[in-house]
Scaffold this active site. Structure first.
Site, PDB file in Angstrom:
ATOM      1  N   GLU A 118       0.829  -1.195   0.000  1.00 10.32           N
ATOM      2  CA  GLU A 118       0.000   0.000   0.000  1.00 10.32           C
ATOM      3  C   GLU A 118       0.870   1.253   0.000  1.00 10.32           C
ATOM      4  O   GLU A 118       1.929   1.298   0.632  1.00 10.32           O
ATOM      5  CB  GLU A 118      -0.949  -0.002   1.200  1.00 10.32           C
ATOM      6  CG  GLU A 118      -2.022  -1.074   1.072  1.00 10.32           C
ATOM      7  CD  GLU A 118      -3.055  -1.048   2.187  1.00 10.32           C
ATOM      8  OE1 GLU A 118      -4.188  -1.497   1.928  1.00 10.32           O
ATOM      9  OE2 GLU A 118      -2.738  -0.607   3.306  1.00 10.32           O
ATOM     10  N   CYS A 142       4.784  -4.221  16.322  1.00 12.87           N
ATOM     11  CA  CYS A 142       4.363  -3.109  17.171  1.00 12.87           C
ATOM     12  C   CYS A 142       2.871  -3.261  17.468  1.00 12.87           C
ATOM     13  O   CYS A 142       2.058  -3.378  16.547  1.00 12.87           O
ATOM     14  CB  CYS A 142       4.649  -1.782  16.483  1.00 12.87           C
ATOM     15  SG  CYS A 142       6.413  -1.533  16.134  1.00 12.87           S
TER      16      CYS A 142
END
Length: 404
Positions: A118, A142
Site C-alpha cells: 500500500e 508493534c
C-alpha cells in the site's frame, strides 16, 4: 464519503512470464538493460542518459514516446522490456483528499501469488507527501500498528520502491504537461504535487537498507525526480546499528518511531526495544551524522489513552530528548479492526503538547488523514492478507471433512 476507483476483484490465475520494467531502475541497471538490447558499449552512457530523462523527468510509459531514440532501439527495448508501473488493485480517495493505492507487484521466483503493498498520498495546501512502503508486510510486531499484524513476505527491490513514486505522479498528474484529475481543490497549489517522500509505509526500511538507499538515490538525483534529501524522511522503529550508516550513506532526514519513555512500556509497544533499548537508541540519535538545529530528528509519539499520555510521560519525554535537536510529532491513535487501544482524549493531547512546546520542542499534533479508507498512520495492511484469510476460512470445512 469515500470514493473507490479502479477496483480489480479477486486473485489472478497463473500469470504468464512478463517482461521486466525499466521504470524504477538505477543508471547502472539501465545500462545493463541497454547492453542486453544490443547497444554498443561506447553508446551505453549516452543512451542511459536518454532513458533516464524520459523515465524520470518526462514520466513516459511507452518507448514510442522517446522521440530522440532511434526506432530500431525503441523496438529492441520494446521486445525485451516495458515501462510498466505496479498494477493498481484499488485506488481509494478519502473525504480529505488522501489517496491510497493497493498495488500488486509482479511475482518473483517461486512466489505462490503476486505480493501486494500500500502507498498513500497526503495533499496539503502547500505540499504533497507520499508515504511509501519498503517491505511486503513487516518483521516487527508493534502492538498499536495494523501493519505489524501482517507477517513479512519479502523486501522490496529498489525499483519497486521507486515505482511507487512514479505511479503516484502518474495518478495525480505530477509530470510536466500532464493532465490532472478533478481534485476539487484538494491538490497542493505548488507546481509539484509530490514535494515530500516519507518511508513510513509498510515495513522497517532499515531492514531493507541497500534497496532503500538505492531507491532514495534515484529519487534524489538532480537530473531526474530531483527530490531534496531534506524532503525525504526515513522512519525507523529503532534498528540502532544501521542509523549512523544511513546518515553517512544516504543523508536524508530521520524519524524515530518512539511512542514510550520507559523500556518496560516500549518493549510492549515496539518490541524491537528488547534488542535495542531506549538508552542505545538515544545515543544513536545524538550521534546521527549531520544532526543540527536545521536538521532535527523527528520523534513520532502515538497518543494512546491511559497508556502513554500522562503529564508525567510528557515530562519524561522532555528529559529523554535533552540535548537532541528534535521535534515531536504527536499522533492521535488511528483505530483499526480489533485493536485493543483507544485514542487519547483531545484535552489530554493538548495538555501533553503544551508541556512539550513550553519545554522548547516543536510538537505539532498530526491531523489524522485518510482514516475513512484506513490510510492513516499505523493503519496500512495490504488486502492480500485479508484475501488469504477468507480463502483459509473457505477451505476449513473441506479440511474438516477429510479428517485433517
Amino acid at each position: 464519503m469515500t470514493v473507490v476507483l479502479d477496483t480489480i476483484q479477486g486473485a489472478r490465475a497463473e500469470a504468464p512470464a512478463v517482461k521486466p520494467s525499466l521504470a524504477g531502475l538505477s543508471r547502472a541497471k539501465l545500462g545493463e538493460a541497454l547492453a542486453a538490447a544490443g547497444v554498443p558499449e561506447k553508446q551505453i552512457r549516452m543512451r542511459t542518459t536518454q532513458l533516464w530523462r524520459w523515465i524520470y523527468v518526462s514520466g513516459v510509459t511507452s518507448f514510442d514516446q522517446m522521440t530522440d531514440v532511434s526506432k530500431t532501439l525503441r523496438q529492441a527495448l520494446e521486445d525485451r522490456f516495458t515501462l510498466d508501473r505496479p498494477e493498481i488493485v484499488t485506488e481509494q480517495v478519502s473525504v480529505d483528499g488522501t489517496r491510497k493505492w493497493l498495488l500488486r507487484l509482479p511475482r518473483r521466483g517461486h512466489e505462490a501469488r503476486a505480493p501486494e503493498i500500500e502507498t498513500v498520498y497526503i495533499p496539503e495546501s502547500d505540499r504533497g507527501t507520499l508515504c511509501i512502503s519498503s517491505q511486503v508486510g513487516c518483521t516487527l510486531t508493534c502492538s498499536f500498528c495494523h501493519t505489524g499484524t501482517q507477517k513479512l513476505v519479502r523486501n522490496l527491490e529498489a525499483s519497486e520502491i521507486v515505482a511507487q513514486i512514479l505511479l503516484a505522479r502518474d495518478r495525480i498528474g505530477d509530470w510536466p504537461g500532464a493532465d490532472r484529475p478533478d481534485d476539487q481543490g484538494m491538490l497542493p497549489a505548488a507546481d509539484r504535487k509530490i514535494t515530500n517522500v516519507v518511508l513510513m509505509g509498510m515495513g522497517e526500511p532499515l531492514y531493507n537498507f541497500d534497496n532503500v538507499r538505492e531507491a532514495m538515490e534515484i529519487a534524489a538525483d538532480g537530473e531526474g525526480i530531483s527530490l531534496s534529501k531534506r524532503r525525504i524522511t526515513l522512519s525507523t522503529s529503532g534498528v540502532v546499528p544501521e542509523i549512523a550508516r544511513w546518515g553517512e550513506e544516504a543523508g536524508t532526514m530521520l524519524a524515530i518511531s518512539l511512542h514510550a519513555v520507559t523500556d518496560e512500556l516500549r518493549n510492549e509497544l515496539v518490541p524491537i526495544n528488547k534488542k535495542y533499548p531506549i538508552a542505545e537508541l538515544m545515543d544513536a540519535c545524538r550521534n546521527y551524522p549531520g544532526l543540527s538545529n536545521a536538521r532535527r530528528i523527528t520523534f513520532e509519539y502515538v497518543m494512546l489513552k491511559g497508556v502513554n499520555d500522562s503529564l508525567a510521560d510528557a515530562k519524561a519525554l522532555v528529559r529523554l530528548l535533552s540535548g537532541i535537536p528534535a521535534k515531536i510529532n504527536l499522533i492521535p491513535f488511528n483505530p483499526w479492526p480489533n485493536s485493543r487501544y483507544e485514542c487519547s482524549e483531545w484535552e489530554t493531547i493538548e495538555t501533553f503538547a503544551d508541556y512539550v512546546n513550553n519545554a522548547g520542542y516543536a510538537s505539532p499534533v498530526r491531523t489524522p488523514r485518510g482514516r475513512d479508507i484506513l490510510a492513516a498512520c499505523g493503519q496500512l495492511r495490504s488486502e492480500s492478507v485479508r484475501l488469504r484469510a477468507r480463502e483459509r476460512e473457505a477451505a476449513e470445512p473441506a479440511t474438516a471433512a477429510s479428517g485433517g
